[in-house]
Design an enzyme around this catalytic site. Structure first.
Site, mmCIF file in Angstrom:
data_model
loop_
_atom_site.group_PDB
_atom_site.id
_atom_site.type_symbol
_atom_site.label_atom_id
_atom_site.label_comp_id
_atom_site.label_asym_id
_atom_site.label_seq_id
_atom_site.Cartn_x
_atom_site.Cartn_y
_atom_site.Cartn_z
ATOM 1 N N CYS A 162 0.847 -1.206 0.000
ATOM 2 C CA CYS A 162 0.000 0.000 0.000
ATOM 3 C C CYS A 162 0.876 1.248 0.000
ATOM 4 O O CYS A 162 0.601 2.231 -0.696
ATOM 5 C CB CYS A 162 -0.942 -0.014 1.201
ATOM 6 S SG CYS A 162 -0.132 -0.238 2.785
ATOM 7 N N HIS A 189 1.702 4.325 9.889
ATOM 8 C CA HIS A 189 0.741 3.330 9.384
ATOM 9 C C HIS A 189 -0.213 2.906 10.485
ATOM 10 O O HIS A 189 0.196 2.600 11.602
ATOM 11 C CB HIS A 189 1.508 2.106 8.852
ATOM 12 C CG HIS A 189 0.708 1.242 7.931
ATOM 13 N ND1 HIS A 189 -0.365 0.493 8.354
ATOM 14 C CD2 HIS A 189 0.824 1.008 6.608
ATOM 15 C CE1 HIS A 189 -0.872 -0.166 7.329
ATOM 16 N NE2 HIS A 189 -0.175 0.125 6.258
HETATM 17 N N1 LIG Z 1 -4.043 -4.165 5.918
HETATM 18 C C1 LIG Z 1 -3.406 -3.342 5.087
HETATM 19 O O1 LIG Z 1 -3.472 -2.119 5.231
HETATM 20 C C2 LIG Z 1 -2.627 -3.910 3.923
HETATM 21 C C3 LIG Z 1 -2.399 -3.085 2.819
HETATM 22 C C4 LIG Z 1 -1.701 -3.586 1.730
HETATM 23 C C5 LIG Z 1 -1.213 -4.873 1.745
HETATM 24 N N2 LIG Z 1 -1.435 -5.657 2.848
HETATM 25 C C6 LIG Z 1 -0.902 -7.024 2.824
HETATM 26 O O2 LIG Z 1 -1.966 -7.931 2.550
HETATM 27 C C7 LIG Z 1 -1.739 -9.164 3.277
HETATM 28 C C8 LIG Z 1 -2.937 -9.415 4.177
HETATM 29 O O3 LIG Z 1 -3.075 -8.348 5.093
HETATM 30 P P1 LIG Z 1 -4.429 -8.142 5.918
HETATM 31 O O4 LIG Z 1 -4.272 -6.843 6.607
HETATM 32 O O5 LIG Z 1 -5.600 -8.410 5.057
HETATM 33 O O6 LIG Z 1 -4.257 -9.318 6.987
HETATM 34 P P2 LIG Z 1 -5.386 -10.091 7.817
HETATM 35 O O7 LIG Z 1 -6.522 -9.181 8.112
HETATM 36 O O8 LIG Z 1 -4.680 -10.760 8.937
HETATM 37 O O9 LIG Z 1 -5.914 -11.204 6.797
HETATM 38 C C9 LIG Z 1 -5.192 -12.334 6.410
HETATM 39 C C10 LIG Z 1 -6.139 -13.534 6.473
HETATM 40 O O10 LIG Z 1 -5.514 -14.657 5.838
HETATM 41 C C11 LIG Z 1 -5.752 -15.800 6.663
HETATM 42 N N3 LIG Z 1 -4.720 -16.811 6.392
HETATM 43 C C12 LIG Z 1 -3.546 -17.013 7.048
HETATM 44 N N4 LIG Z 1 -2.869 -18.044 6.502
HETATM 45 C C13 LIG Z 1 -3.628 -18.487 5.473
HETATM 46 C C14 LIG Z 1 -3.432 -19.511 4.505
HETATM 47 N N5 LIG Z 1 -2.339 -20.281 4.509
HETATM 48 N N6 LIG Z 1 -4.385 -19.694 3.562
HETATM 49 C C15 LIG Z 1 -5.514 -18.926 3.550
HETATM 50 N N7 LIG Z 1 -5.740 -17.931 4.454
HETATM 51 C C16 LIG Z 1 -4.808 -17.718 5.386
HETATM 52 C C17 LIG Z 1 -5.677 -15.256 8.054
HETATM 53 O O11 LIG Z 1 -6.238 -16.177 8.988
HETATM 54 P P3 LIG Z 1 -5.541 -16.306 10.453
HETATM 55 O O12 LIG Z 1 -5.614 -14.943 11.055
HETATM 56 O O13 LIG Z 1 -6.394 -17.332 11.137
HETATM 57 O O14 LIG Z 1 -4.132 -16.777 10.235
HETATM 58 C C18 LIG Z 1 -6.457 -13.953 7.911
HETATM 59 O O15 LIG Z 1 -7.848 -14.146 8.062
HETATM 60 C C19 LIG Z 1 -0.422 -8.959 4.049
HETATM 61 O O16 LIG Z 1 0.623 -9.477 3.265
HETATM 62 C C20 LIG Z 1 -0.307 -7.446 4.152
HETATM 63 O O17 LIG Z 1 1.030 -7.009 4.262
HETATM 64 C C21 LIG Z 1 -2.156 -5.207 3.925
#
Ligand SMILES: NC(=O)c1ccc[n+]([C@@H]2O[C@H](COP(=O)([O-])OP(=O)(O)OC[C@H]3O[C@@H](n4cnc5c(N)ncnc54)[C@H](OP(=O)(O)O)[C@@H]3O)[C@@H](O)[C@H]2O)c1
Length: 357
Positions: A162, A189
């Protein structure tokens, strides 16, 4: 399969903040008949998945009906198969005839890991984070900067981060117009789900053991290398810090730029405002209003330059403040990249080569 006029069949792997925002961005853009999310793979149970699709503390209620039935969801009338695996091999992607997995679990960062999807019948993967190295993916894309380099032959594409999406268009512009000799970036952030609400153990990072809501917490970041990956002319000139702050969404970047050309703060602002109104419309915005971060919640831009905070010291040192919705802006860029990439690989549609939406 992909060349027919049937809707694109998408799967979301990891249905957390970004996975849910991606699905919602698709629906809010009215694209859900052309790009159908037909599968979600997320460890959580179906009732929780349905609940957090319907209600979102940050972005509000889902704009459509969401129901849980047996082993699937009905989202605005569309059936979405739901599985709960942590291993890609445990899902029958081939039977689901998936065209693209939008990978939002953040768990796969090297080619060997990401290729596990390809090995079990997934033709393409779009990552919601930067891979470990440029060689681990076929392309790392910041929409509006290098998405035109996609050919359609790629199988693994990263949507970068992001913060990279927020800052790279700006740096690209300023490098071309003014020349950049040094770049210092500090990201402020919002909290993420990799931090605990109150102190708790984390396997790899001591800083992520600390209560997200009680402290301002510096964390590690690969942002500088990520920027240099996208803008090779800045190699060796960029340093970055990332600081998590106790807000639920919307982030900011404090940029310190040593520029080659002598310019005034108002000239820099004019340049940025013109770019926002012209070639970067829809991607970057410019504002001089009196803002707090919450003003940008659910803002689809990759970045909003806050012209009221532009400062200059000495002949060539510029300081800028940029706001971005780290969830919604990024999810919208994933959607833009999906649309553009699909246009390239599908024989039946033409590439979407404009920034205008
Ligand atoms: N949030 C932001 O602002 C943002 C912005 C840009 C990019 N990102 C990137 O996007 C990715 C996700 O971020 P997020 O904020 O969406 O995180 P999040 O809310 O923690 O969502 C990730 C989800 O994936 C699940 N998961 C974990 N291992 C898995 C697997 N092997 N197969 C399928 N699902 C699985 C997790 O479950 P559990 O919790 O049970 O493990 C969780 O529900 C990260 O790499 C982050 O750096 C985030």
């Amino acid at each position: 399969m992909s060349g027919s006029r049937r809707p694109l069949r998408l799967a979301i792997n990891g249905y957390g903040r970004i996975g849910r925002c991606f699905l919602r961005a698709l629906h809010e853009a009215g694209l859900d008949s052309r790009f159908q999310v037909v599968a979600i793979n997320e460890p959580a149970d179906l009732a929780s998945i349905a609940y957090l699709t319907r209600f979102d503390s940050t972005h509000g209620r889902f704009p459509g009906k969401v129901e849980a039935e047996d082993d699937h969801l009905l989202i605005a009338g569309q059936a979405v198969s739901v599985t709960h695996a942590r291993e890609p091999e445990a899902v029958d992607w081939a039977a689901l005839e998936i065209d693209l997995v939008v990978e939002c679990s953040g768990q796969y960062s090297d080619r060997a890991g990401i290729s596990r999807f390809l090995a079990v019948g997934v033709p393409r993967v779009l990552l919601s984070h930067p891979a470990n190295s440029a060689a681990d993916v076929d392309a790392t894309v910041v929409y509006g900067i290098n998405h035109q380099q996609l050919t359609g032959a790629e199988r693994i594409v990263s949507n970068a981060s992001c913060t990279t999406n927020a800052v790279v268009p700006l740096l690209d512009l300023l490098e071309r117009e003014l020349g950049l000799s040094q770049v210092l970036l500090t990201t402020l952030h919002s909290v993420m789900n990799d931090q605990p609400l109150i102190d708790g153990y984390h396997h790899t990072d001591l800083r992520r053991t600390r209560s997200a809501m009680q402290s301002i917490i510096p964390v590690s970041t690969g942002l500088a290398r990520g920027v240099e990956r996208l803008l090779p002319s800045l190699a060796g000139k960029v340093q970055a810090k990332a600081i998590r702050v106790p807000t639920h969404n919307v982030s900011a970047i404090d940029l310190v730029l040593a520029v080659d050309k002598e310019v005034s703060a108002s000239q820099v602002n004019r340049l940025l405002a013109e770019a926002a109104a012209g070639p970067y419309q829809g991607l970057m915005a410019y504002s001089e209003e009196t803002h707090a971060s919450i003003d940008f919640n659910h803002d689809p831009h990759s970045a909003v330059v806050d012209g009221s905070q532009t400062r200059k010291v000495g002949p060539r040192l510029i300081n800028l403040l940029v706001w971005f919705d780290n969830e919604w802006g990024f999810a919208n860029r994933m959607l833009d990249v999906t649309r553009h990439w699909q246009g390239l690989w599908s024989a039946s549609s033409s590439p979407d080569s404009t920034l205008q939406r």
